[in-house]
Design an enzyme around this catalytic site. Sequence first.
Site, PDB file in Angstrom:
ATOM      1  N   SER A   1     119.390 -57.503 -24.862  1.00  0.00           N
ATOM      2  CA  SER A   1     118.522 -56.387 -24.467  1.00  0.00           C
ATOM      3  C   SER A   1     117.665 -56.573 -23.225  1.00  0.00           C
ATOM      4  CB  SER A   1     117.612 -56.003 -25.619  1.00  0.00           C
ATOM      5  OG  SER A   1     118.315 -55.192 -26.500  1.00  0.00           O
TER       6      SER A   1
ATOM      7  N   LYS B   1     107.299 -53.773 -22.785  1.00  0.00           N
ATOM      8  CA  LYS B   1     108.158 -53.038 -23.722  1.00  0.00           C
ATOM      9  C   LYS B   1     107.348 -52.646 -24.956  1.00  0.00           C
ATOM     10  CE  LYS B   1     112.692 -53.674 -26.012  1.00  0.00           C
ATOM     11  NZ  LYS B   1     113.817 -54.621 -26.181  1.00  0.00           N
TER      12      LYS B   1
ATOM     13  N   SER C   1     118.305 -52.768 -25.107  1.00  0.00           N
ATOM     14  CA  SER C   1     117.265 -51.837 -25.500  1.00  0.00           C
ATOM     15  C   SER C   1     116.042 -51.827 -24.577  1.00  0.00           C
ATOM     16  CB  SER C   1     116.804 -52.157 -26.917  1.00  0.00           C
ATOM     17  OG  SER C   1     116.220 -53.443 -26.959  1.00  0.00           O
TER      18      SER C   1
HETATM   19  N1  GLN Z   1     122.638 -54.160 -28.293  1.00  0.00           N
HETATM   20  C1  GLN Z   1     122.186 -55.128 -29.214  1.00  0.00           C
HETATM   21  C2  GLN Z   1     121.833 -54.496 -30.532  1.00  0.00           C
HETATM   22  O1  GLN Z   1     121.816 -53.321 -30.605  1.00  0.00           O
HETATM   23  C3  GLN Z   1     121.088 -55.927 -28.637  1.00  0.00           C
HETATM   24  C4  GLN Z   1     119.723 -55.482 -28.990  1.00  0.00           C
HETATM   25  C5  GLN Z   1     118.656 -56.425 -28.533  1.00  0.00           C
HETATM   26  O2  GLN Z   1     118.925 -57.432 -27.872  1.00  0.00           O
HETATM   27  N2  GLN Z   1     117.445 -56.111 -28.921  1.00  0.00           N
HETATM   28  O3  GLN Z   1     121.582 -55.142 -31.492  1.00  0.00           O
END
Ligand code: GLN
Length: 465
Positions: free
Chosen positions: A171, A72, A147
């Site tokens: 994410s 990532k 994400s």
């Molecule tokens: N959807 C969550 C957020 O936007 C999780 C993001 C993540 O785990 N990096 O904060």
Amino acid sequence: MMMKGIDYFRKLYRSEKVRDVIAGVLDFVDSEDKKYNAFITINRDETLRRAEELDNKKNARGKLFGIPVAVKDNIAVKGVRLTCASRILGNYVSPYSATVVEKLLAEDAIIIGKTNLDEFAMGSSTEYSAYFPTRNPIAPDYVPGGSSGGSAAAVAAGMVPLALGSDTGGSVRQPASFTGTVGLKPTYGNVSRYGLVAFASSLDVIGPLASNLEDAELLYRVISGKDPSDSTSVCHSRSLEEVDRCTIGILDEKWLTTINPAILDAYRRLTADLERAGMKTRIIQTDLWKYALNAYYIITSSEASSNLARYDGVRYGARQEGENLLDMYFSTRTGGFGDEVKRRIFLGTFALSAGYYDKYYKKANVLRELLRREFKENFQGVDFILTPTAPELPFKLGEKVNPIDMYMSDWFTAPASLAGYPAISLPWYRNEQNLPVGIHIIGQAGDEENIFILSKKLNKIISHF
Ligand code: GLN
């Protein structure tokens, strides 16, 4: 399209050279990724150089010998662009590698490129990338989740067998659910954060994505462990004598009324199947779960507003000039950050400001502590907690316009993140449109190995689903 596991590559290496296999992988990614946009950077020359190096290796082969891995793009790889899918870091090249990357290289893995994400890992669909959205290889009109959507898509499309994601509130797990892959969020601290660009430091964890459980387990083993470069790193491990005789915590119906009815229906059926298979289940207490998202968004935005203060046009990445210093900060940050990131910075700055700190930030932390206690009480009576990974099916690109709707994706994943507990998403079933749905197991701190054992058991039960 076929997902390829580590075994597929191991078999090839019985007779073929790493360079030839990897050149084939790069060609495949070149053509395949035109459809999905999983990658931001592909490291062709360096990848081939490394493959040749492995072909010439004389000593023993590492556990991931010649295995292509995608990382990532919020995790540092020395000498490679590190963008966080943000304009503010567009040309930033990392001068060092994350501990997890060093660990992969020490086991002879090959990092072929960096994958797309929601800018700074804030989002649930990968549409908030400043560059382009990623498509779901299972159903290209749909998002791959986020994400870590690029990493999940790279695995689901069979471009790589393994990928690293990061999980702050879901994410790794939600993209795994949306793409039919396996994704683990380890216990907070069990995987070093050194070299992971900080979003919310008290929750961020790096986790593996893979096409099957065994591969996810191996990748987890390689990347985990205490690291002196990360002061919050620990080495939690809990042994459970008989995972076979464990009790599974189930959510009560009142907590489930807002989720997709088909998923609720499947969850009821799964509970019945577990009991039929001789497993004990028990309904857990979830009075505080309804506050988890509120606490999560206040705490993570507060931490993000502080962590992202470092992008000022002086120390990292892109700068946009201004009349004076303040003006330069202003134009750099205004032009460099996307809307969602700005939204979080505003929210976090507000929650931390004098007069509101007690009302928001402190209160959210009290809730976090109470939620942890509720988890602990639950874990007196059950060994694991089983929930759907997401309250919804994969959705279409462009379908979610309201940020709050996007936040709702974390309904089942945020509680374990706030508590710091490990949790996995496994492929559960495909609906009638062939869209993947994941099932989510939450364990206690250090329960990773137990989660893998239970997952294998669960896999047998859900294979008839
Ligand atoms: N959807 C969550 C957020 O936007 C999780 C993001 C993540 O785990 N990096 O904060």
